[in-house]
Scaffold this motif. Sequence first.
Motif, mmCIF file in Angstrom:
data_model
loop_
_atom_site.group_PDB
_atom_site.id
_atom_site.type_symbol
_atom_site.label_atom_id
_atom_site.label_comp_id
_atom_site.label_asym_id
_atom_site.label_seq_id
_atom_site.Cartn_x
_atom_site.Cartn_y
_atom_site.Cartn_z
ATOM 1 N N THR A 8 0.811 -1.218 0.000
ATOM 2 C CA THR A 8 0.000 0.000 0.000
ATOM 3 C C THR A 8 0.844 1.268 0.000
ATOM 4 O OG1 THR A 8 -0.173 -0.077 2.412
ATOM 5 C CG2 THR A 8 -1.938 -1.135 1.133
ATOM 6 N N GLU A 9 2.166 1.128 0.195
ATOM 7 C CA GLU A 9 3.024 2.311 0.140
ATOM 8 C C GLU A 9 3.047 2.863 -1.282
ATOM 9 O OE1 GLU A 9 6.879 1.837 1.886
ATOM 10 O OE2 GLU A 9 6.113 0.736 3.623
ATOM 11 N N LYS A 10 3.140 4.165 -1.385
ATOM 12 C CA LYS A 10 3.011 4.837 -2.683
ATOM 13 C C LYS A 10 4.371 5.073 -3.337
ATOM 14 C CE LYS A 10 0.929 8.839 -4.957
ATOM 15 N NZ LYS A 10 0.162 10.108 -4.753
ATOM 16 N N PRO A 11 4.598 4.521 -4.529
ATOM 17 C CA PRO A 11 5.867 4.769 -5.227
ATOM 18 C C PRO A 11 5.967 6.208 -5.726
ATOM 19 C CG PRO A 11 4.751 2.807 -6.081
ATOM 20 C CD PRO A 11 3.760 3.550 -5.243
ATOM 21 N N PRO A 52 7.964 5.412 -11.677
ATOM 22 C CA PRO A 52 7.470 4.202 -12.343
ATOM 23 C C PRO A 52 8.134 2.949 -11.781
ATOM 24 C CG PRO A 52 7.976 5.897 -13.957
ATOM 25 C CD PRO A 52 8.519 6.383 -12.650
ATOM 26 N N VAL A 53 7.338 1.886 -11.615
ATOM 27 C CA VAL A 53 7.828 0.629 -11.040
ATOM 28 C C VAL A 53 7.388 -0.541 -11.910
ATOM 29 C CG1 VAL A 53 7.771 -0.937 -9.064
ATOM 30 C CG2 VAL A 53 7.768 1.537 -8.683
ATOM 31 N N MET A 54 8.295 -1.505 -12.087
ATOM 32 C CA MET A 54 7.996 -2.763 -12.770
ATOM 33 C C MET A 54 8.444 -3.910 -11.860
ATOM 34 S SD MET A 54 9.573 -4.232 -16.383
ATOM 35 C CE MET A 54 8.587 -3.141 -17.417
ATOM 36 N N LEU A 55 7.589 -4.944 -11.754
ATOM 37 C CA LEU A 55 7.917 -6.105 -10.934
ATOM 38 C C LEU A 55 7.751 -7.390 -11.737
ATOM 39 C CD1 LEU A 55 6.111 -5.121 -7.601
ATOM 40 C CD2 LEU A 55 8.547 -4.884 -8.136
ATOM 41 N N VAL A 61 -0.121 -5.795 -4.701
ATOM 42 C CA VAL A 61 0.459 -4.668 -5.443
ATOM 43 C C VAL A 61 -0.496 -4.203 -6.531
ATOM 44 C CG1 VAL A 61 2.361 -3.931 -6.918
ATOM 45 C CG2 VAL A 61 2.820 -5.425 -4.965
ATOM 46 N N ARG A 62 -1.046 -5.136 -7.276
ATOM 47 C CA ARG A 62 -1.961 -4.790 -8.364
ATOM 48 C C ARG A 62 -3.190 -4.045 -7.863
ATOM 49 N NH1 ARG A 62 -1.961 -10.401 -11.938
ATOM 50 N NH2 ARG A 62 -0.666 -9.629 -13.661
ATOM 51 N N GLU A 63 -3.724 -4.501 -6.755
ATOM 52 C CA GLU A 63 -4.931 -3.868 -6.221
ATOM 53 C C GLU A 63 -4.643 -2.464 -5.695
ATOM 54 O OE1 GLU A 63 -6.418 -6.563 -3.310
ATOM 55 O OE2 GLU A 63 -6.820 -8.151 -4.780
ATOM 56 N N ALA A 64 -3.486 -2.289 -5.061
ATOM 57 C CA ALA A 64 -3.139 -0.988 -4.501
ATOM 58 C C ALA A 64 -2.669 -0.003 -5.566
ATOM 59 C CB ALA A 64 -2.060 -1.147 -3.434
ATOM 60 N N HIS A 65 -2.019 -0.531 -6.629
ATOM 61 C CA HIS A 65 -1.411 0.340 -7.634
ATOM 62 C C HIS A 65 -1.617 -0.234 -9.036
ATOM 63 C CE1 HIS A 65 0.563 2.384 -4.288
ATOM 64 N NE2 HIS A 65 0.977 1.209 -3.872
ATOM 65 N N PRO A 66 -2.757 -0.016 -9.636
ATOM 66 C CA PRO A 66 -2.997 -0.527 -10.987
ATOM 67 C C PRO A 66 -2.005 -0.010 -12.022
ATOM 68 C CG PRO A 66 -5.049 0.210 -9.971
ATOM 69 C CD PRO A 66 -3.934 0.666 -9.078
ATOM 70 N N ASP A 67 -1.334 1.113 -11.713
ATOM 71 C CA ASP A 67 -0.372 1.701 -12.645
ATOM 72 C C ASP A 67 0.995 1.023 -12.584
ATOM 73 O OD1 ASP A 67 -0.292 2.743 -10.026
ATOM 74 O OD2 ASP A 67 0.923 4.442 -10.667
ATOM 75 N N VAL A 68 1.258 0.203 -11.567
ATOM 76 C CA VAL A 68 2.528 -0.522 -11.482
ATOM 77 C C VAL A 68 2.488 -1.705 -12.447
ATOM 78 C CG1 VAL A 68 3.958 -1.984 -10.005
ATOM 79 C CG2 VAL A 68 3.058 0.178 -9.117
#
Length: 228
Positions: free
Chosen positions: A154-157, A160-163, A180-187
Motif C-alpha cells: 500500500t506504500e506509494k511509489p 514508475p515501477v515494474m515487478l 500490489v496490483r490492487e493498490a497500484h494498478p499503474d505498477v
Amino acid sequence: MGQIVELKAQDGHELDAYVATPQGEPIGAVVVVQEIFGINKSIRDVADGFAKEGFLAIAPAIFDRYEKNVILGYTGDDLQKAFALYSKLDVTTALLDVAAAFAKVSESVKKVAVTGYCYGGLMSWLAATRGEALGMLPACTFGYYPGGVGKVATEKPSCPVMLHFGGADSHIGADQRDAVREAHPDVTVYIYEGAEHGFANHFRDAYNPEAAKLAMERSLEFLKKNIG
C-alpha cells in the motif's frame, strides 16, 4: 570490467560496492541490490550486463554491516549462512546502504534506477516508496521476485515501477503480487508461468532461460524509456 569501491552511508557505516563502468559516456546508472548471497558472481554479472548496455552499475554489499566479503552459493553451508545473515537484515539500514550507492553514482549521472533480486527486489520497491526521505529519487525501479512486497504494497511509489514474479514461485504467493496490483494498478506486474523463485539467476537450479530473457528485455525497455 568492474572494481570494488568504498561507500559511506548516512549513519557513518562504511561498506563496499561493486562498480561496473560502461565504455563511453553512461546513459544513466543502475543500483543493483543483491539477493541474500552477497555481491557474488551472479550479482556482478548483472552489473556487468547493465554496463554493456551503456549504464553505470553499482551493487552495494548490504551484508557488510554484519560481515565483510560475504560471497555465497545456493546450497549446503552457504545456504544456511545466507539465511542466518538474512535474519539480521533490517530494511531501514539496508536502505541507507542502497542510498549510499545511489549517491555515489549520482555524482556521475543525472538519472538513476534501482533494481534487485529477491530481498533486493523488495529493496527496489522500498527505494521507490521510501527513498525520497533518504535523498533517493529514482527515475524508475524494477524488481525481480520481491519477497515480502505484499506487506508494504500500500506504500506509494514516487516513480514508475515494474515487478517480475515467477508463476510457480513457492516463496512468494499470488496474494503478494495481487496486493500490489490492487493498490497500484499503474505498477507494471509481469508473471512468468512455470518460472520458480530465482528464475533470472543463471547460477541457480531454478534458472529459466526463456523467462529470464523476456524479463531482461522488458527491464531494459523500461529502463531506457525512463532514463535513456
